[in-house]
Write a protein that holds these residues in place. Structure first.
Motif, PDB file in Angstrom:
ATOM      1  N   HIS A   1      -7.596   9.840  -6.808  1.00  0.00           N
ATOM      2  CA  HIS A   1      -7.462   8.725  -7.795  1.00  0.00           C
ATOM      3  C   HIS A   1      -6.721   7.692  -7.420  1.00  0.00           C
ATOM      4  O   HIS A   1      -6.790   6.636  -8.074  1.00  0.00           O
ATOM      5  N   VAL A   2      -5.765   7.872  -6.549  1.00  0.00           N
ATOM      6  CA  VAL A   2      -4.823   6.812  -6.120  1.00  0.00           C
ATOM      7  C   VAL A   2      -5.698   5.856  -5.411  1.00  0.00           C
ATOM      8  O   VAL A   2      -5.238   4.591  -5.611  1.00  0.00           O
ATOM      9  N   ASN A   3      -6.794   6.143  -4.864  1.00  0.00           N
ATOM     10  CA  ASN A   3      -7.647   5.086  -4.241  1.00  0.00           C
ATOM     11  C   ASN A   3      -8.202   4.104  -5.066  1.00  0.00           C
ATOM     12  O   ASN A   3      -8.198   2.874  -5.243  1.00  0.00           O
TER      13      ASN A   3
ATOM     14  N   GLN B   1      12.428  10.879 -11.796  1.00  0.00           N
ATOM     15  CA  GLN B   1      12.323  10.572 -10.406  1.00  0.00           C
ATOM     16  C   GLN B   1      10.708  10.294 -10.328  1.00  0.00           C
ATOM     17  O   GLN B   1      10.414   9.396  -9.405  1.00  0.00           O
ATOM     18  N   LYS B   2       9.831  10.505 -11.400  1.00  0.00           N
ATOM     19  CA  LYS B   2       8.525   9.597 -11.182  1.00  0.00           C
ATOM     20  C   LYS B   2       8.683   8.244 -11.518  1.00  0.00           C
ATOM     21  O   LYS B   2       8.119   7.286 -10.973  1.00  0.00           O
ATOM     22  N   LEU B   3       9.602   7.934 -12.425  1.00  0.00           N
ATOM     23  CA  LEU B   3      10.016   6.449 -12.669  1.00  0.00           C
ATOM     24  C   LEU B   3      10.519   5.960 -11.580  1.00  0.00           C
ATOM     25  O   LEU B   3      10.281   4.755 -11.147  1.00  0.00           O
ATOM     26  N   ARG B   4      11.431   6.328 -11.025  1.00  0.00           N
ATOM     27  CA  ARG B   4      12.234   5.906  -9.777  1.00  0.00           C
ATOM     28  C   ARG B   4      11.061   5.597  -8.546  1.00  0.00           C
ATOM     29  O   ARG B   4      11.236   4.798  -7.790  1.00  0.00           O
ATOM     30  N   GLU B   5      10.166   6.643  -8.455  1.00  0.00           N
ATOM     31  CA  GLU B   5       9.035   6.443  -7.305  1.00  0.00           C
ATOM     32  C   GLU B   5       8.259   5.188  -7.584  1.00  0.00           C
ATOM     33  O   GLU B   5       7.575   4.475  -6.834  1.00  0.00           O
TER      34      GLU B   5
ATOM     35  N   SER C   1       0.857  -1.038   0.105  1.00  0.00           N
ATOM     36  CA  SER C   1       0.009   0.015  -0.198  1.00  0.00           C
ATOM     37  C   SER C   1       0.971   1.299   0.069  1.00  0.00           C
ATOM     38  O   SER C   1       0.403   2.278  -0.742  1.00  0.00           O
ATOM     39  N   GLU C   2       1.928   1.432   0.849  1.00  0.00           N
ATOM     40  CA  GLU C   2       2.837   2.373   0.779  1.00  0.00           C
ATOM     41  C   GLU C   2       3.515   2.606  -0.340  1.00  0.00           C
ATOM     42  O   GLU C   2       3.626   3.682  -0.922  1.00  0.00           O
ATOM     43  N   GLU C   3       4.187   1.486  -1.034  1.00  0.00           N
ATOM     44  CA  GLU C   3       4.721   1.778  -2.260  1.00  0.00           C
ATOM     45  C   GLU C   3       3.667   2.060  -3.662  1.00  0.00           C
ATOM     46  O   GLU C   3       4.121   2.832  -4.496  1.00  0.00           O
ATOM     47  N   MET C   4       2.289   1.680  -3.348  1.00  0.00           N
ATOM     48  CA  MET C   4       1.468   1.979  -4.372  1.00  0.00           C
ATOM     49  C   MET C   4       1.140   3.545  -4.460  1.00  0.00           C
ATOM     50  O   MET C   4       1.124   4.256  -5.288  1.00  0.00           O
TER      51      MET C   4
ATOM     52  N   PRO D   1       2.543  10.690  -8.178  1.00  0.00           N
ATOM     53  CA  PRO D   1       3.240  11.623  -9.156  1.00  0.00           C
ATOM     54  C   PRO D   1       2.478  11.546 -10.472  1.00  0.00           C
ATOM     55  O   PRO D   1       2.420  12.606 -11.117  1.00  0.00           O
ATOM     56  N   TRP D   2       1.861  10.449 -10.728  1.00  0.00           N
ATOM     57  CA  TRP D   2       1.152  10.587 -12.269  1.00  0.00           C
ATOM     58  C   TRP D   2      -0.360  10.915 -12.131  1.00  0.00           C
ATOM     59  O   TRP D   2      -0.801  11.060 -13.373  1.00  0.00           O
ATOM     60  N   VAL D   3      -1.050  11.117 -11.116  1.00  0.00           N
ATOM     61  CA  VAL D   3      -2.427  11.648 -11.247  1.00  0.00           C
ATOM     62  C   VAL D   3      -2.321  13.117 -10.705  1.00  0.00           C
ATOM     63  O   VAL D   3      -3.728  13.510 -10.425  1.00  0.00           O
TER      64      VAL D   3
END
Length: 437
Positions: A103-105, A219-223, A83-86, A92-94
């Motif tokens: 929207h992460v939910n 950085q988005k890709l790393r996250e 959940s934390e990783e998600m 960053p993408w939303v």
């Protein structure tokens, strides 16, 4: 049996069922006792022999081997840092969408649903990180709770799904086809949820916090990198199902292996978590298997009464269109969803409803997805909606507040039922693609 006698028998059995359920007896035991009463009133066959035969037939299905495996997979992942990783990987993408991190939910629950089979586990896993983060950043509490309650139900619709396995065994249809039938409706529900969040945010711009500072693409890709193993597991299961490389049971075994590897990779695979996941999965599996055994005996008993056949004949005589039958069944399932849990709702009604569905010409794979969406509704319907209890404990709010926040998403689930009824090809596209006539 004369029609009057059959009507009397129907009321007797219904009264016995209501009495047993109202007295707090386990649903599995209640089903078995109703079967005993039905057999005693209609046939002189030895009750014990029929019970032994039907119980063995119901529990010896190879398809059911997938059930404990999918449950265990969800229990393992529930205890990881997924959940934390998600949240970190998706947020960053939303940012550009109206509603932003809400929207992460939806997306997070959709991803976890594809590697789990439980609505409660999906809701709790994403909620334990998302709710505190959204609250800390000033997002509207009602929208946060409602979107999480609604999105948590995706654990039932997007395969692997525990209720889908139960339905497939009960209806004697391919669990693989029911799984495939749930993919596109699951995407449809996610689109409806995100669409509602966007519209709500545009109408209430002052209740949406400003977007976070822009983040470089690298950085988005790393996250998001830590989500890669989970996404690979989803793709492996999906394409194995669609391309026919593995049965649902084999996919469940590989899913458990993948879940164990994800837990090990995230550093949460401890001896304690491992044993807890096994014990929790065992308890839930035993409960479901006991309900299935009771339902199988009741189904066999009902066949001797002739009630299901008489109802199917009545449906044929009424000349109901498939749409009208679906409407009447929706009303019934919404009411039942306020009273009993989803799996019980499936097995309690199968013996009566399935002959009617067949007689009306509805596809049983399509009906399985239709029924699962109603089970989703039950998860966010008071007073027994389980997702409401999960969020009540996590947020500290009362059940009424959480239910009110979830109501728009209940309406969206109802809209999805209407859409798949009008356009059944949404459900049947993937099953027909994988199993052409």
């Amino acid at each position: 049996m004369a029609n009057l006698g059959m009507i009397e028998l129907s009321f007797i059995l219904l009264g016995v069922m209501i009495l047993l359920l109202g007295s707090g007896i386990w649903i599995a035991v209640s089903l078995g006792l109703v079967g005993f009463v039905a057999m005693a009133l209609t046939t002189s066959l030895p009750l014990g022999s029929v019970l032994a035969t039907t119980t063995w037939s119901a529990s010896s299905s190879w398809t059911l081997a997938a059930l404990p495996l999918f449950i265990w997979m969800g229990e393992i992942l529930f205890r990881t840092k997924l959940s934390e990783e998600m949240f970190r990987g998706l947020s960053p993408w939303v940012q550009w969408l109206p509603g932003r991190l809400t929207h992460v939910n939806v997306i997070g629950c959709g991803i976890f649903a594809a590697v789990s089979g439980s609505s409660a586990a999906t809701c709790a896993t994403i909620g334990k990180i998302a709710l505190p983060e959204l609250d800390k950043r000033g997002y509207d509490k009602g929208l946060s709770l409602g979107s999480l309650a609604g999105s948590g139900t995706l654990g039932l619709l997007i395969p692997p799904s525990i209720p889908m396995v139960v339905y497939a065994v009960t209806a004697n249809v391919s669990v693989l086809q029911v799984f495939l039938g749930g993919f596109l409706p699951g995407v449809l529900v996610m689109v409806l949820y995100s669409g509602y969040i966007i519209i709500w945010s545009l109408l209430n711009p002052k209740k949406v916090p400003p977007r976070d500072p822009p983040m470089p693409f690298r950085q988005k890709l790393r996250e998001s990198a830590k989500l890669a193993p989970c996404l690979l597991l989803i793709m492996a299961v999906f394409f194995s199902l669609v391309l026919g490389f593995a049965t649902a049971t084999e996919c469940a075994a590989w899913g458990v292996t993948g879940a164990l590897l994800l837990a090990w990779w995230s550093g949460t695979l401890t001896r304690k978590n491992f044993l807890e996941s096994i014990m929790s999965a065992t308890r839930l599996t035993c409960m479901i298997m006991l309900i299935l055994a009771g339902a199988a005996y009741t189904t066999a008993a009902m066949a001797y009464t002739g009630i299901p056949a008489a109802l199917a004949t009545w449906v044929q005589g009424q000349q109901l269109t498939p749409g009208m039958l679906a409407l009447y069944l929706s009303i019934m399932y919404i009411i039942l969803g306020c009273l009993i849990d989803g799996i019980s709702m499936i097995v309690l009604t199968a013996v009566i409803v399935l002959p009617m569905v067949k007689q009306a010409g509805l596809d049983l794979v399509w009906f399985g997805v239709y029924l699962i969406i109603h089970v989703e509704m039950a998860q966010i319907t008071p007073p027994v909606g389980f997702n409401l209890f999960v969020l009540q404990n996590m947020s500290g709010r009362d059940t009424f507040t959480v239910a009110r926040a979830a109501f728009p998403f209940f309406v969206l689930l109802l809209a999805s039922v209407f859409i798949i009824t009008e356009y059944p090809q949404i459900v049947m596209f993937l099953p027909k693609l994988a199993f052409p006539d």
